[in-house]
Enzyme design. Sequence first.
Site, PDB file in Angstrom:
ATOM      1  N   LYS A  60       0.846  -1.207   0.000  1.00 53.16           N
ATOM      2  CA  LYS A  60       0.000   0.000   0.000  1.00 53.16           C
ATOM      3  C   LYS A  60       0.880   1.256   0.000  1.00 53.16           C
ATOM      4  O   LYS A  60       0.566   2.242  -0.681  1.00 53.16           O
ATOM      5  CB  LYS A  60      -0.941  -0.010   1.217  1.00 53.16           C
ATOM      6  CG  LYS A  60      -2.018  -1.104   1.123  1.00 53.16           C
ATOM      7  CD  LYS A  60      -2.798  -1.281   2.427  1.00 53.16           C
ATOM      8  CE  LYS A  60      -3.725  -2.492   2.358  1.00 53.16           C
ATOM      9  NZ  LYS A  60      -4.424  -2.771   3.623  1.00 53.16           N
ATOM     10  N   GLN A 104      -4.208  -1.332   9.968  1.00 54.05           N
ATOM     11  CA  GLN A 104      -4.166  -2.665   9.374  1.00 54.05           C
ATOM     12  C   GLN A 104      -4.742  -3.686  10.358  1.00 54.05           C
ATOM     13  O   GLN A 104      -4.357  -3.726  11.528  1.00 54.05           O
ATOM     14  CB  GLN A 104      -2.718  -3.020   8.985  1.00 54.05           C
ATOM     15  CG  GLN A 104      -2.572  -4.307   8.200  1.00 54.05           C
ATOM     16  CD  GLN A 104      -3.222  -4.267   6.821  1.00 54.05           C
ATOM     17  OE1 GLN A 104      -3.342  -3.217   6.196  1.00 54.05           O
ATOM     18  NE2 GLN A 104      -3.661  -5.417   6.340  1.00 54.05           N
ATOM     19  N   ASP A 127     -11.019   2.886   4.370  1.00 52.64           N
ATOM     20  CA  ASP A 127     -11.306   1.445   4.337  1.00 52.64           C
ATOM     21  C   ASP A 127     -12.811   1.172   4.230  1.00 52.64           C
ATOM     22  O   ASP A 127     -13.218   0.053   3.909  1.00 52.64           O
ATOM     23  CB  ASP A 127     -10.823   0.803   5.650  1.00 52.64           C
ATOM     24  CG  ASP A 127      -9.549  -0.012   5.490  1.00 52.64           C
ATOM     25  OD1 ASP A 127      -9.303  -0.512   4.387  1.00 52.64           O
ATOM     26  OD2 ASP A 127      -8.818  -0.149   6.488  1.00 52.64           O
TER      27      ASP A 127
HETATM   28  N1  GUN Z   1      -6.554  -6.667   6.695  1.00 52.53           N
HETATM   29  C1  GUN Z   1      -6.883  -7.430   5.632  1.00 52.53           C
HETATM   30  N2  GUN Z   1      -7.520  -6.694   4.696  1.00 52.53           N
HETATM   31  C2  GUN Z   1      -7.597  -5.445   5.182  1.00 52.53           C
HETATM   32  C3  GUN Z   1      -8.132  -4.227   4.670  1.00 52.53           C
HETATM   33  O1  GUN Z   1      -8.693  -4.150   3.578  1.00 52.53           O
HETATM   34  N3  GUN Z   1      -8.002  -3.137   5.471  1.00 52.53           N
HETATM   35  C4  GUN Z   1      -7.411  -3.193   6.686  1.00 52.53           C
HETATM   36  N4  GUN Z   1      -7.343  -2.075   7.402  1.00 52.53           N
HETATM   37  N5  GUN Z   1      -6.908  -4.299   7.190  1.00 52.53           N
HETATM   38  C5  GUN Z   1      -6.994  -5.424   6.443  1.00 52.53           C
END
Ligand code: GUN
Length: 312
Positions: A60, A104, A127
Amino acid sequence: MEHKRIDENKIIDGTRTAQSIKDEVRELTADLQAKHGITPGLAFMLVGDDPASRSYVASKEKACAYCGFHSTTLRLPDDTPEADILAQIDRWNIDPDIHGILVQLPLPAHVDEDRVIEAISPRKDVDGFHPINVGKLVIGQECFLPCTPAGIQELLVRSAVETAGRHVVVVGRSNIVGKPIANILLQKAAGANAVVTVTHSAAPDIGLYTRQADVLIVATGRVNTITADMVKEGVAVIDVGINRVEDATRERGYRLVGDVDFDGVAPKASRITPVPGGVGPMTIAMLMKNTHASALRTIAQRQAGGGRQTGR
Ligand code: GUN
Protein backbone atom coordinates in the site's frame (compact mmCIF):
# COMPACT_ATOMS: atom_id res chain seq x y z
CA MET A 1 -0.30 -16.46 -17.75
CA GLU A 2 -0.44 -19.66 -15.72
CA HIS A 3 -3.67 -21.08 -17.14
CA LYS A 4 -2.56 -21.94 -20.67
CA ARG A 5 -5.49 -24.18 -21.59
CA ILE A 6 -8.06 -21.48 -20.92
CA ASP A 7 -9.24 -19.03 -23.59
CA GLU A 8 -7.42 -15.81 -22.64
CA ASN A 9 -10.50 -13.73 -23.55
CA LYS A 10 -12.33 -15.27 -20.61
CA ILE A 11 -9.81 -14.01 -18.10
CA ILE A 12 -10.73 -10.88 -16.16
CA ASP A 13 -7.32 -9.28 -15.69
CA GLY A 14 -7.25 -7.54 -12.29
CA THR A 15 -3.58 -6.65 -12.48
CA ARG A 16 -4.02 -4.68 -15.69
CA THR A 17 -7.25 -3.03 -14.54
CA ALA A 18 -5.69 -2.04 -11.21
CA GLN A 19 -2.74 -0.53 -13.06
CA SER A 20 -5.10 1.58 -15.23
CA ILE A 21 -6.84 2.85 -12.09
CA LYS A 22 -3.55 3.74 -10.39
CA ASP A 23 -2.46 5.56 -13.55
CA GLU A 24 -5.73 7.53 -13.52
CA VAL A 25 -5.32 8.40 -9.83
CA ARG A 26 -1.72 9.45 -10.44
CA GLU A 27 -2.87 11.87 -13.14
CA LEU A 28 -5.71 13.24 -11.01
CA THR A 29 -3.28 13.68 -8.12
CA ALA A 30 -0.86 15.71 -10.26
CA ASP A 31 -3.84 17.85 -11.27
CA LEU A 32 -4.98 18.30 -7.65
CA GLN A 33 -1.47 19.31 -6.69
CA ALA A 34 -1.11 21.76 -9.60
CA LYS A 35 -4.52 23.41 -9.27
CA HIS A 36 -5.06 23.35 -5.52
CA GLY A 37 -1.69 22.60 -3.91
CA ILE A 38 -3.14 19.54 -2.20
CA THR A 39 -1.29 16.23 -1.91
CA PRO A 40 -3.46 13.31 -0.78
CA GLY A 41 -2.09 11.95 2.50
CA LEU A 42 -2.63 8.45 3.88
CA ALA A 43 -1.63 7.32 7.38
CA PHE A 44 -1.04 3.65 8.14
CA MET A 45 -0.91 2.03 11.53
CA LEU A 46 0.64 -1.39 11.89
CA VAL A 47 0.49 -2.98 15.33
CA GLY A 48 2.68 -6.03 15.92
CA ASP A 49 4.75 -7.87 13.34
CA ASP A 50 2.42 -10.20 11.48
CA PRO A 51 4.31 -10.94 8.22
CA ALA A 52 1.19 -10.84 6.02
CA SER A 53 0.11 -7.47 7.48
CA ARG A 54 3.61 -6.08 7.02
CA SER A 55 3.63 -7.17 3.41
CA TYR A 56 0.15 -5.66 2.75
CA VAL A 57 1.18 -2.33 4.26
CA ALA A 58 4.40 -2.30 2.22
CA SER A 59 2.37 -2.80 -0.99
CA LYS A 60 0.00 0.00 0.00
CA GLU A 61 2.92 2.37 0.76
CA LYS A 62 4.39 1.57 -2.64
CA ALA A 63 1.09 2.36 -4.36
CA CYS A 64 0.93 5.69 -2.49
CA ALA A 65 4.39 6.62 -3.77
CA TYR A 66 3.37 5.64 -7.31
CA CYS A 67 0.24 7.79 -7.19
CA GLY A 68 2.12 10.80 -5.80
CA PHE A 69 0.56 10.64 -2.33
CA HIS A 70 2.19 11.52 0.95
CA SER A 71 2.12 8.53 3.30
CA THR A 72 3.26 7.88 6.82
CA THR A 73 3.39 4.57 8.67
CA LEU A 74 3.37 4.18 12.42
CA ARG A 75 4.69 0.79 13.46
CA LEU A 76 3.77 -0.06 17.04
CA PRO A 77 4.74 -3.03 19.23
CA ASP A 78 2.33 -5.88 19.79
CA ASP A 79 1.66 -4.84 23.40
CA THR A 80 0.71 -1.21 22.63
CA PRO A 81 -2.15 -0.14 24.93
CA GLU A 82 -5.45 0.50 23.19
CA ALA A 83 -5.48 4.04 24.63
CA ASP A 84 -2.26 4.87 22.72
CA ILE A 85 -3.80 3.62 19.48
CA LEU A 86 -6.93 5.71 20.02
CA ALA A 87 -4.86 8.80 20.91
CA GLN A 88 -2.88 8.50 17.65
CA ILE A 89 -6.08 8.14 15.63
CA ASP A 90 -7.38 11.32 17.27
CA ARG A 91 -4.22 13.17 16.19
CA TRP A 92 -4.64 11.98 12.59
CA ASN A 93 -8.35 12.84 12.66
CA ILE A 94 -7.50 16.54 13.08
CA ASP A 95 -4.36 16.59 10.93
CA PRO A 96 -5.23 18.51 7.72
CA ASP A 97 -2.42 16.77 5.77
CA ILE A 98 -3.97 13.35 6.40
CA HIS A 99 -6.97 12.49 4.22
CA GLY A 100 -7.13 8.77 4.94
CA ILE A 101 -6.44 6.60 7.99
CA LEU A 102 -5.86 2.89 7.68
CA VAL A 103 -5.34 0.67 10.71
CA GLN A 104 -4.17 -2.67 9.37
CA LEU A 105 -6.27 -5.55 10.70
CA PRO A 106 -6.20 -7.88 12.53
CA LEU A 107 -5.20 -6.08 15.74
CA PRO A 108 -3.73 -7.91 18.77
CA ALA A 109 -6.30 -9.69 20.95
CA HIS A 110 -6.18 -7.12 23.80
CA VAL A 111 -7.36 -4.34 21.45
CA ASP A 112 -11.06 -3.87 20.69
CA GLU A 113 -11.17 -3.67 16.88
CA ASP A 114 -14.66 -2.16 16.80
CA ARG A 115 -13.63 0.62 19.15
CA VAL A 116 -10.59 1.42 17.00
CA ILE A 117 -12.60 1.49 13.78
CA GLU A 118 -15.21 3.74 15.38
CA ALA A 119 -12.49 6.14 16.56
CA ILE A 120 -11.52 6.89 12.94
CA SER A 121 -13.31 9.92 11.53
CA PRO A 122 -15.86 8.64 8.96
CA ARG A 123 -14.50 11.37 6.65
CA LYS A 124 -11.06 9.72 6.71
CA ASP A 125 -12.24 6.11 6.84
CA VAL A 126 -10.86 5.14 3.41
CA ASP A 127 -11.31 1.44 4.34
CA GLY A 128 -15.07 2.01 4.54
CA PHE A 129 -15.31 0.01 7.77
CA HIS A 130 -16.82 2.68 10.07
CA PRO A 131 -20.48 1.93 10.98
CA ILE A 132 -21.50 5.34 9.57
CA ASN A 133 -20.08 4.43 6.16
CA VAL A 134 -21.53 0.91 6.33
CA GLY A 135 -24.96 2.40 7.12
CA LYS A 136 -24.71 4.94 4.32
CA LEU A 137 -23.80 2.18 1.88
CA VAL A 138 -26.90 0.20 2.83
CA ILE A 139 -29.25 3.16 2.30
CA GLY A 140 -27.52 4.26 -0.90
CA GLN A 141 -25.88 7.48 0.33
CA GLU A 142 -22.50 8.62 -0.91
CA CYS A 143 -19.75 7.18 1.29
CA PHE A 144 -16.41 5.41 1.26
CA LEU A 145 -16.97 1.91 -0.09
CA PRO A 146 -14.76 -0.82 1.37
CA CYS A 147 -11.91 -1.43 -1.05
CA THR A 148 -12.31 -5.11 -1.96
CA PRO A 149 -16.03 -4.99 -2.83
CA ALA A 150 -15.56 -1.62 -4.55
CA GLY A 151 -12.80 -3.30 -6.57
CA ILE A 152 -15.12 -6.15 -7.53
CA GLN A 153 -17.75 -3.72 -8.82
CA GLU A 154 -15.13 -1.73 -10.74
CA LEU A 155 -13.75 -4.94 -12.25
CA LEU A 156 -17.24 -6.02 -13.38
CA VAL A 157 -17.94 -2.60 -14.92
CA ARG A 158 -14.58 -2.30 -16.68
CA SER A 159 -14.83 -5.89 -17.94
CA ALA A 160 -18.33 -5.19 -19.33
CA VAL A 161 -19.98 -7.86 -17.17
CA GLU A 162 -23.62 -6.71 -16.92
CA THR A 163 -25.26 -6.85 -13.49
CA ALA A 164 -28.52 -4.92 -14.07
CA GLY A 165 -31.47 -7.29 -13.85
CA ARG A 166 -29.18 -10.30 -13.59
CA HIS A 167 -28.86 -12.79 -10.78
CA VAL A 168 -25.72 -12.22 -8.71
CA VAL A 169 -25.04 -14.92 -6.14
CA VAL A 170 -22.59 -14.06 -3.35
CA VAL A 171 -21.04 -16.92 -1.40
CA GLY A 172 -19.83 -15.73 2.01
CA ARG A 173 -21.21 -13.15 4.44
CA SER A 174 -18.15 -11.41 5.90
CA ASN A 175 -18.27 -7.74 6.86
CA ILE A 176 -15.32 -7.05 4.57
CA VAL A 177 -16.60 -8.70 1.35
CA GLY A 178 -19.87 -10.67 1.33
CA LYS A 179 -22.20 -8.21 3.06
CA PRO A 180 -20.87 -5.05 1.38
CA ILE A 181 -20.71 -6.46 -2.18
CA ALA A 182 -24.30 -7.72 -1.83
CA ASN A 183 -25.39 -4.22 -0.75
CA ILE A 184 -23.38 -2.46 -3.46
CA LEU A 185 -24.82 -4.57 -6.30
CA LEU A 186 -28.33 -4.33 -4.91
CA GLN A 187 -28.41 -0.52 -5.23
CA LYS A 188 -30.57 1.03 -7.92
CA ALA A 189 -27.55 2.53 -9.63
CA ALA A 190 -25.26 2.21 -12.62
CA GLY A 191 -22.95 -0.78 -12.32
CA ALA A 192 -25.38 -2.44 -9.91
CA ASN A 193 -29.18 -3.00 -9.99
CA ALA A 194 -28.75 -6.76 -9.65
CA VAL A 195 -31.03 -9.38 -8.16
CA VAL A 196 -28.79 -10.52 -5.31
CA THR A 197 -28.75 -13.77 -3.35
CA VAL A 198 -26.34 -14.28 -0.46
CA THR A 199 -25.51 -17.85 0.54
CA HIS A 200 -23.04 -19.09 3.14
CA SER A 201 -21.75 -21.92 5.28
CA ALA A 202 -25.10 -22.54 6.99
CA ALA A 203 -26.78 -23.51 3.69
CA PRO A 204 -27.19 -27.31 3.45
CA ASP A 205 -26.51 -27.16 -0.31
CA ILE A 206 -24.69 -24.09 -1.62
CA GLY A 207 -24.89 -25.47 -5.18
CA LEU A 208 -28.66 -25.06 -5.14
CA TYR A 209 -28.06 -21.29 -5.22
CA THR A 210 -24.80 -21.04 -7.15
CA ARG A 211 -26.20 -23.00 -10.12
CA GLN A 212 -28.69 -20.15 -10.63
CA ALA A 213 -26.03 -17.45 -10.79
CA ASP A 214 -25.41 -15.30 -13.85
CA VAL A 215 -22.60 -13.69 -11.87
CA LEU A 216 -21.00 -15.64 -9.02
CA ILE A 217 -18.90 -13.91 -6.34
CA VAL A 218 -17.06 -16.25 -3.99
CA ALA A 219 -15.47 -15.07 -0.73
CA THR A 220 -15.29 -17.91 1.77
CA GLY A 221 -11.55 -18.32 2.32
CA ARG A 222 -11.91 -22.04 1.59
CA VAL A 223 -10.22 -23.86 -1.30
CA ASN A 224 -12.59 -25.58 -3.79
CA THR A 225 -15.75 -23.99 -2.34
CA ILE A 226 -17.04 -23.98 -5.93
CA THR A 227 -16.55 -26.88 -8.32
CA ALA A 228 -17.72 -27.34 -11.93
CA ASP A 229 -20.97 -29.10 -10.97
CA MET A 230 -22.00 -26.02 -8.94
CA VAL A 231 -22.17 -23.50 -11.81
CA LYS A 232 -24.21 -23.09 -14.97
CA GLU A 233 -22.77 -22.68 -18.44
CA GLY A 234 -21.87 -19.04 -19.21
CA VAL A 235 -21.54 -17.79 -15.63
CA ALA A 236 -19.15 -14.91 -14.86
CA VAL A 237 -17.05 -15.81 -11.83
CA ILE A 238 -15.31 -13.47 -9.38
CA ASP A 239 -13.03 -15.37 -7.02
CA VAL A 240 -12.06 -13.29 -3.97
CA GLY A 241 -10.14 -16.05 -2.16
CA ILE A 242 -6.39 -15.99 -1.61
CA ASN A 243 -5.33 -19.32 -0.10
CA ARG A 244 -1.90 -20.86 0.31
CA VAL A 245 -1.62 -24.51 -0.69
CA GLU A 246 1.53 -26.54 -0.25
CA ASP A 247 3.48 -26.96 -3.47
CA ALA A 248 6.91 -28.59 -3.34
CA THR A 249 7.62 -27.53 -6.95
CA ARG A 250 7.67 -23.85 -5.87
CA GLU A 251 10.72 -22.34 -4.28
CA ARG A 252 8.71 -20.85 -1.39
CA GLY A 253 6.93 -24.19 -0.81
CA TYR A 254 3.40 -23.03 -1.59
CA ARG A 255 1.26 -21.47 -4.30
CA LEU A 256 -1.76 -19.19 -4.13
CA VAL A 257 -5.20 -20.41 -5.18
CA GLY A 258 -8.68 -18.93 -4.88
CA ASP A 259 -11.90 -20.34 -3.42
CA VAL A 260 -12.98 -21.63 -6.85
CA ASP A 261 -11.63 -24.75 -8.57
CA PHE A 262 -10.35 -22.68 -11.49
CA ASP A 263 -9.42 -25.53 -13.84
CA GLY A 264 -12.79 -27.23 -13.38
CA VAL A 265 -14.98 -24.11 -13.52
CA ALA A 266 -13.22 -22.01 -16.20
CA PRO A 267 -14.34 -24.17 -19.18
CA LYS A 268 -18.01 -23.54 -18.24
CA ALA A 269 -17.57 -19.85 -17.40
CA SER A 270 -17.94 -16.96 -19.85
CA ARG A 271 -15.55 -14.85 -17.74
CA ILE A 272 -13.44 -15.65 -14.68
CA THR A 273 -10.88 -13.96 -12.45
CA PRO A 274 -7.55 -15.74 -11.88
CA VAL A 275 -5.81 -16.03 -8.49
CA PRO A 276 -3.42 -14.33 -8.18
CA GLY A 277 -4.05 -11.39 -10.51
CA GLY A 278 -7.81 -11.03 -10.15
CA VAL A 279 -9.51 -9.18 -7.29
CA GLY A 280 -6.34 -8.89 -5.15
CA PRO A 281 -4.65 -5.98 -6.98
CA MET A 282 -7.96 -4.12 -7.22
CA THR A 283 -8.16 -3.66 -3.43
CA ILE A 284 -5.11 -1.40 -3.30
CA ALA A 285 -6.17 0.49 -6.45
CA MET A 286 -9.51 1.32 -4.81
CA LEU A 287 -7.75 2.45 -1.63
CA MET A 288 -5.88 4.95 -3.78
CA LYS A 289 -9.15 6.05 -5.38
CA ASN A 290 -10.81 6.52 -1.98
CA THR A 291 -7.88 8.54 -0.64
CA HIS A 292 -7.82 10.81 -3.67
CA ALA A 293 -11.59 11.30 -3.33
CA SER A 294 -11.14 12.21 0.34
CA ALA A 295 -8.52 14.85 -0.50
CA LEU A 296 -10.74 16.21 -3.27
CA ARG A 297 -13.64 16.49 -0.86
CA THR A 298 -11.66 18.87 1.38
CA ILE A 299 -11.70 21.43 -1.45
CA ALA A 300 -15.50 21.35 -1.60
CA GLN A 301 -15.59 21.71 2.18
CA ARG A 302 -13.20 24.64 2.06
CA GLN A 303 -15.28 26.33 -0.64
CA ALA A 304 -18.43 25.77 1.39
CA GLY A 305 -16.82 27.86 4.14
CA GLY A 306 -15.77 24.97 6.32
CA GLY A 307 -12.11 25.98 6.47
CA ARG A 308 -11.68 24.39 9.87
CA GLN A 309 -11.11 20.65 9.98
CA THR A 310 -12.65 19.07 13.00
CA GLY A 311 -12.19 15.52 11.82
CA ARG A 312 -15.88 14.68 12.08
N1 GUN B 1 -6.55 -6.67 6.69
C1 GUN B 1 -6.88 -7.43 5.63
N2 GUN B 1 -7.52 -6.69 4.70
C2 GUN B 1 -7.60 -5.45 5.18
C3 GUN B 1 -8.13 -4.23 4.67
O1 GUN B 1 -8.69 -4.15 3.58
N3 GUN B 1 -8.00 -3.14 5.47
C4 GUN B 1 -7.41 -3.19 6.69
N4 GUN B 1 -7.34 -2.08 7.40
N5 GUN B 1 -6.91 -4.30 7.19
C5 GUN B 1 -6.99 -5.42 6.44
